[in-house]
Scaffold this active site. Sequence first.
Site, PDB file in Angstrom:
ATOM      1  N   HIS A 124       0.823  -1.210   0.000  1.00 39.99           N
ATOM      2  CA  HIS A 124       0.000   0.000   0.000  1.00 39.99           C
ATOM      3  C   HIS A 124       0.856   1.259   0.000  1.00 39.99           C
ATOM      4  CE1 HIS A 124      -3.787  -2.197   1.594  1.00 39.99           C
ATOM      5  NE2 HIS A 124      -3.885  -1.988   0.313  1.00 39.99           N
ATOM      6  N   ARG A 152     -15.571  -1.120 -16.022  1.00 38.47           N
ATOM      7  CA  ARG A 152     -15.575  -2.566 -15.839  1.00 38.47           C
ATOM      8  C   ARG A 152     -16.519  -2.937 -14.705  1.00 38.47           C
ATOM      9  NH1 ARG A 152      -9.917  -5.179 -14.324  1.00 38.47           N
ATOM     10  NH2 ARG A 152     -10.357  -4.223 -12.310  1.00 38.47           N
ATOM     11  N   ASP A 166      -3.478 -10.565 -16.102  1.00 39.66           N
ATOM     12  CA  ASP A 166      -3.999 -11.919 -15.890  1.00 39.66           C
ATOM     13  C   ASP A 166      -3.740 -12.830 -17.083  1.00 39.66           C
ATOM     14  OD1 ASP A 166      -4.867 -11.847 -13.288  1.00 39.66           O
ATOM     15  OD2 ASP A 166      -6.892 -11.207 -13.770  1.00 39.66           O
ATOM     16  N   CYS A 217      -5.607  -2.814 -21.326  1.00 32.63           N
ATOM     17  CA  CYS A 217      -5.611  -2.067 -20.071  1.00 32.63           C
ATOM     18  C   CYS A 217      -4.666  -2.660 -19.030  1.00 32.63           C
ATOM     19  CB  CYS A 217      -7.027  -1.986 -19.500  1.00 32.63           C
ATOM     20  SG  CYS A 217      -7.816  -3.597 -19.266  1.00 32.63           S
ATOM     21  N   GLU A 254      -8.668 -11.895 -20.869  1.00 31.42           N
ATOM     22  CA  GLU A 254      -7.622 -12.172 -19.879  1.00 31.42           C
ATOM     23  C   GLU A 254      -7.492 -13.660 -19.591  1.00 31.42           C
ATOM     24  OE1 GLU A 254      -8.756 -10.038 -16.313  1.00 31.42           O
ATOM     25  OE2 GLU A 254     -10.873 -10.305 -16.778  1.00 31.42           O
TER      26      GLU A 254
END
Length: 569
Positions: free
Chosen positions: A190, A333, A456, A503, A432
């Site tokens: 993070h 999405r 992915d 993307c 993906e």
Amino acid sequence: MSIHLKGIATSRGIAFARVFLMKNPEIDIPLDPAEDASQEQKRLEQAVEISGRELEEIKTYTKKSLGEDKAEIFSAHLLVLRDPEWLGQVQEKIEHEKMKAERALHEVTNGFVAIFENMGNEYMRERAADIRDISKRVLSHLLGVEFSNPALITEEVIVIAEDLTPSDTAQLNREFVKGFTTDIGGRTSHSAIMARSLEIPAVVGTTNVTTSVENGMLAIVDGNEGIVIVDPTKEEIEQYELKQKAQLESEQQLQQIVNEPTVTSDGKHVELAANIGSPADLDHVLSNGAEGVGLYRTEFLYMGREQLPSEEEQFEAYKIVLEQMDDKPVIIRTLDIGGDKELPYLELPEELNPFLGVRAIRLCFKHEEIFRTQLRALLRASVYGNLRVMFPMIATINEFKQAKQILLEEKEKLLTKGIEVSETLEIGMMVEIPAAAVMAKQFAEEVDFFSIGTNDLIQYTMAADRMNETVSYLYQPYSPAILSLIEHVITCAHEQGKWVGMCGEMAGEATALPLLLGLGLDEFSMSASSILPARDQMLQLESTICEAHARKALTLSGSDAVVQYMKSL
């Protein structure tokens, strides 16, 4: 003599400043038994309550400075803080083992941290830092000690720490904090994500930077190469001053093309779009001249909270983005939860391999009312801009047809009620899963567009978890196997008069741009800060030459050969 340390480059840029070493006081955990268990429970409750108020304040500050998706990190922290499993175990030790609150908290936290650190998934391992962060905050109130507070920094510094917690990073003031570096951490931590949002140069995972510096020493952080130089020589300072000056000049030069279309030297136009997580990201998107939003990750609306977002809340979030993009295309999405992203309030069953389990569109079919609520919000918002809806993780034709049918059913219901819906709405899917890429010809007859999710697609094609360090060498975007799948998807789409975007991370990489242009990609979606460098590169490329290079790359033996070939040009 200067000290050179190598780490992981997580946020680009070069920074010079004096060291601000964040070292927390030694913690002395009392081992003697509690005299009054009820008093210890009360002390714990008070410490948790104060910590909760502080986290709420940090969340509010983060939302204003970094945006809603980054602020949701602290919503997640608040959930952990009040988690009956974690807190319950602490209370149980106080009650049944007669421990003082500090010791009980310390032991339970160590147990939780050990569990997370031993997980095979890098993302889950890095969540151990979140648990430490929350525990440290509660512990400081129990012990009455103050930990280093980066919010109090009032002069230009390089912050150096063993690790920076999310709450530490959120409080960094970029007016004074010119960069940071840590002993531990990775690109998906993070603190690294937030550093990129703050645009603060950062290098993590140096192993021993904290033992190599003292407060007040001069340091250089090179977030481009992942290098930290402590006590640099005069020559090194001059060398990095020139690098920093060149980078600033380059950034200023790029501002001249912020409103230019993305056209190659031989006149081929492609679209450069941005990936976003919330409406707060739009200022950066627009200031960098994005020609659209190629991926709006809606899962941030659902994460780090105690209940599902309402239809109205979603509608407002989608409407804001569509209006501010001023009729530029916006691909939203649908919910992509599962794998490394969880919703605690859904109480989903644990899976042995969540990346191959009930995630994304599969979860939406399993919880259809959640899906229908999101689709209604999207359809209602569609009249406020140029909306394109995209379904994630589609593996079969029937899955796409089912998702589209549900959308059309909700559209018909809205129209029956007299609620306006855009008639130009495009409906597409992410590619993906290798099965979808192989079946692109059949899918192209059904969809309005494809967007290739390389993150992915690569891990599924190579059968290698992209977050597992031991098999990270198999994360090969330039493998001819991956390039062949991309070419097949683009060819099949173009034969049906459909367009193809990308993307995944690959879309913004300088080495990949000529290859993808040569393969015929129509739209490239990336982080907002990558758009102007990508546009500058595109303006200098000739599409016909790139086509020849892409054809050659498809014949090479492996990823290394492709990279070597592209760098030799």
